[in-house]
Each structure stands twice: as structure tokens, then as C-alpha cells.
Write an enzyme that holds these catalytic residues in place. Structure first.
Site, PDB file in Angstrom:
ATOM      1  N   CYS A  28     -21.235  59.768  95.487  1.00  0.00           N
ATOM      2  CA  CYS A  28     -21.714  60.808  94.568  1.00  0.00           C
ATOM      3  C   CYS A  28     -23.138  60.468  94.144  1.00  0.00           C
ATOM      4  O   CYS A  28     -23.528  60.682  92.999  1.00  0.00           O
ATOM      5  CB  CYS A  28     -20.776  60.991  93.377  1.00  0.00           C
ATOM      6  SG  CYS A  28     -20.473  59.501  92.425  1.00  0.00           S
ATOM      7  N   CYS A  80     -11.552  52.439  97.610  1.00  0.00           N
ATOM      8  CA  CYS A  80     -12.217  52.769  96.333  1.00  0.00           C
ATOM      9  C   CYS A  80     -11.600  54.070  95.817  1.00  0.00           C
ATOM     10  O   CYS A  80     -12.286  55.057  95.555  1.00  0.00           O
ATOM     11  CB  CYS A  80     -13.723  52.872  96.482  1.00  0.00           C
ATOM     12  SG  CYS A  80     -14.474  51.462  97.344  1.00  0.00           S
TER      13      CYS A  80
END
Length: 431
Positions: free
Chosen positions: A375, A254
Site C-alpha cells: 500500500c 503478512c
């Protein structure tokens, strides 16, 4: 020479695309910025970000100032009025100029017959501003977050949720990562000072510099030459746990847009890095970053749930999995997240994260390190995700990040001026 285009109308159209069509501002805004002069790009961004940051307040104000909401083909006018209210509330633009430009925006969106309405609503706000803001200060919308997200933050962080909300509603600082292969951080800070800019260091991340005031990248010494990269301090924290070494085979999963891929290669220039992302369009930014920094990695398009499709049976010394997540830790950078996410998304994202973790674990060598990062600041995606993985994976061992009862390291938004971020370092036991 760019022709004179009404910025307020562009901002209204961008915000409408986000709120009504579910488009990401990072996709909608750049094409619109191409239509305006360089000096106007920053103002267009400020108007879009600002309205999305304060959307629930602006919606409430309009409900008080107008008898009926604008619908159908007149819906863009609703967002144009929001742009006007935001300028009056939060910018230094002289009120007469804000009003004039916003009213003129009606012509640009082919609704000139509504100029009088827009002018009337904004002037009514000016007259009633003090009373309206006093009333709003007691309203549930005052936190500027959707109800479902506020509830989750209150449940997850009963002591800190108000600080989190406050941090989410701030403008973000601009963090940079100094490329240690060109200059030490302190050497580059001296160059920054010579350029008339001021920067501050981070207590935990050795390459990080925070600008006193955000600046365009072309103003940064050596940006084009790869001396420095724009990356939040918390994202830089991944290297603290990954600890890549020269000669190792490392997977960045990713990986787009490539900030962590290039950081790996700055820390370990002789590492053999494979960067994989499912989004082919975003991979172009990985190539751009590699080229600017003058480093090489093997870049592949692939789905993290099916690693055999892009790496066969290969195993890696270290894996960085920056998992797809709710991005609830970076709302101050991407205020549209508050309005694009839905409560149901969290369970779906947690399921996807678990599937990727399960699939990729077999591609880690015994004794190898996997760093799981998001995040997000929601436990379902972070500590609970890792606790469940440890429970079902006998050869996985938590290392240097939290405890088995509460695994991982959670940074909350605004702490040390960084974004909200989660890290868990897992070691694969040798049999």
C-alpha cells in the site's frame, strides 16, 4: 452508563501520544474510545484524525498566535489548542460550544490555570482568521505533508504529485467486499437499499461496494453473519492477480488482519490456505475474521525472512506477499503515517522487502504465481523493488502487470475512489 468525560482532552492526549511518542493512532485511540459513549466515539475519532490530517497547518497557526510554544508538562495544552483550532476551522460544531468544551479540557488534564490562555488564543484566531488563512495559503506547509515526503512524491510523480497530496488530505470513502458465497453483489446492494443506505460498484473489482456515506458495521445487512467485509477496493484488487483456485495450497504472507485471507477463501472455498504474520497480537484479528465468515485457514506466527521456521520445505501453488511498507498509499485512512514515518525508513523497508522476496521465492512451486503487493506509492518499494528482483532471479517472470522496464501496476490514491496500491504478478518458470 459512561460518565461525562471531556472529549477534547482525550483527543489532545491521543494526538500527543502520536506526535511526541511515535505511537500509532490505531493503538492509541481504541482504549480512549472505550471511555466514552457510543455517540461520542465518532466525534473523538473525527477530532484525532482531523488534527493529524491538518497538523502542519495547526502548528503554523499556533506559531503565529503564541509567542512561545508550550513545553514540558504543559505540552498537552499545545495539542488541546490544536483540537480547538481544528473545530473552528473544519467542523460544524458551533464556535461557542467548541470554545467552551476545549477550554474546559484544561481542567480534565489538570491545567485549570491555563483556561484563560486557551480561551485567549482561540478567540484571537477567530478575530484574525481571514488574514491568517490568506497568509497560510502561500506557505510551504499548505500541502499538509512533511517536507521529506513531499520531495519524494514530487520526484516520483512529477505530473501527479499535487493530485496525490490532495487525495491524501481527503476523508476516505468506506469500501466493502460482498461475500459471493452468500449473495451476489447486486443482491446485497438491494438489501443495502432496503436498509436505507446507498452503495456504488467498482468498474474493475466484482465484489466491491462503496457506501455513499460511511456507516457503522452493525448497520450493514448481514455483517455479523459474514455477508460483507470492510476492505478498500484497491486491497480487493489483489485477487484479480492472484486468481486462487479450489484445491490449491496458498500462502498469505503478512496476512493480518486477515482481509485478503478471507477474500482468497471466498473466491476459492476449497483452497488450503496458510496465513502467516510476524505480529502475534494482530493475528487475533485474523482468527476473528475467519470466525465471522465461517471459513478455516492454518494461521501461524512467523517472520517472512525465515520461512523454514514455520513451513519447513513446503512449496505453495500461489503466494500473496502483502509486504511491510511505508503505507504512503493509505495516508487518507491513517493520517498519522505522515508524522510517524521518517525518510530513512524507506531504504530500511526496501531492504526488508527484498529479504522476504528472496526467502519466500524458494517456497513457490515451479509454474506457481507470486503476487507482490504494497500500500505504498514510492518506486523504491514497488517498481524498483521488482525490477531488482527480476534482475537477480533467473526463474522469475513478470506477468500481466507492467513491463520489465517498469514492472507492476500502480494505483494512485483517489483513483476510482481507491487507496494507493501496487501489484506485481510473478510466475516461476518451469525448468
Amino acid at each position: 452508563m459512561k460518565k461525562n468525560i471531556n472529549l477534547r482532552s482525550l483527543a489532545a492526549q491521543a494526538i500527543e501520544q502520536v506526535v511526541e511518542k511515535g505511537q500509532s493512532l490505531s493503538n492509541v485511540l481504541p482504549p480512549l474510545q472505550q471511555k466514552v459513549s457510543d455517540k461520542d466515539k465518532a466525534l473523538l475519532q473525527e477530532l484525532c484524525f482531523g488534527v493529524l490530517r491538518t497538523l502542519s497547518q495547526l502548528e503554523w497557526l499556533i506559531s503565529k498566535l503564541m509567542a512561545r510554544p508550550m513545553t514540558g508538562k504543559q505540552r498537552t495544552v499545545h495539542f488541546l489548542i490544536m483540537v480547538g483550532l481544528y473545530q473552528l476551522l473544519y467542523t460544524r460544531i458551533p464556535p461557542h460550544a467548541a470554545l467552551a468544551e476545549t477550554v474546559e479540557g484544561a481542567v480534565a488534564i489538570k491545567r485549570p490555570q491555563l483556561k484563560g490562555l486557551i480561551n485567549g488564543v482561540l478567540r484571537q484566531f477567530q478575530r484574525q482568521q481571514e488574514a491568517l488563512l490568506a497568509e497560510f495559503a502561500e506557505h510551504e506547509n499548505r500541502y499538509l505533508h512533511p517536507k521529506w515526503l513531499l520531495k519524494r512524491l514530487q520526484q516520483a510523480w512529477p505530473e501527479q504529485w499535487q493530485e496525490i497530496v490532495e487525495a491524501n488530505n481527503q476523508r476516505p470513502p468506506m469500501w466493502l467486499r460482498v461475500n459471493r458465497n452468500h449473495h451476489s453483489r447486486d443482491e446485497w446492494l438491494a438489501l443495502l437499499n432496503e436498509a436505507g443506505l446507498e452503495g456504488f460498484t467498482h468498474p474493475d473489482y466484482p465484489d466491491a461496494v462503496r457506501l455513499a456515506t460511511p456507516a457503522p458495521v452493525h448497520a450493514l445487512p448481514g455483517f455479523a453473519e459474514g455477508w460483507v467485509t470492510v476492505q478498500d477496493a484497491s486491497a480487493q484488487g489483489c485477487m484479480r492477480y492472484l486468481q486462487p483456485e479450489n484445491g490449491e495450497r496458498i500462502l498469505d504472507l503478512c496476512a493480518a488482519p486477515g482481509g485478503k485471507t478471507t477474500h482468497i477463501l471466498e473466491v476459492a472455498p476449497q483452497a488450503q490456505v496458510m496465513a502467516v504474520d510476524i505480529d502475534e497480537q494482530r493475528l487475533s484479528r485474523v482468527y476473528d475474521n475467519l470466525k465471522r465468515l465461517g471459513v478455516k485457514a492454518e494461521v501461524k506466527q512467523g517472520d517472512g525472512r525465515f520461512p523454514e521456521q514455520w513451513c519447513g520445505n513446503e512449496q505453495f501453488d500461489r503466494i500473496l506477499l502483502d509486504a511491510p511498507c511505508s503505507a504512503t498509499g493509505v495516508i487518507r485512512r491513517h493520517p498519522d503515517i505522515k508524522w510517524l514515518r521518517r525518510d530513512r525508513d524507506i531504504a530500511e523497508l526496501a531492504q526488508l522487502q527484498a529479504e522476504i522476496l528472496n526467502a519466500i521465492w524458494g517456497h513457490l512451486k515451479p509454474g506457481g504465481t507470486l503476487v507482490y503487493a504494497t500500500c505504498s506509492i514510492l518506486p523504491e518499494e514497488n517498481s524498483q523493488q521488482i525490477a531488482a528482483f527480476l534482475a537477480r532471479t533467473p526463474d522469475a517472470e513478470l506477468h500481466a502487470t507492467g513491463t520489465p522496464a517498469s514492472p507492476g501496476q500502480q494505483n494512485l490514491p483517489g483513483v476510482e475512489e481507491g487507496d494507493g496500491f501496487f501489484y506485481a504478478k510473478l510466475i516461476k518458470r518451469r525448468n
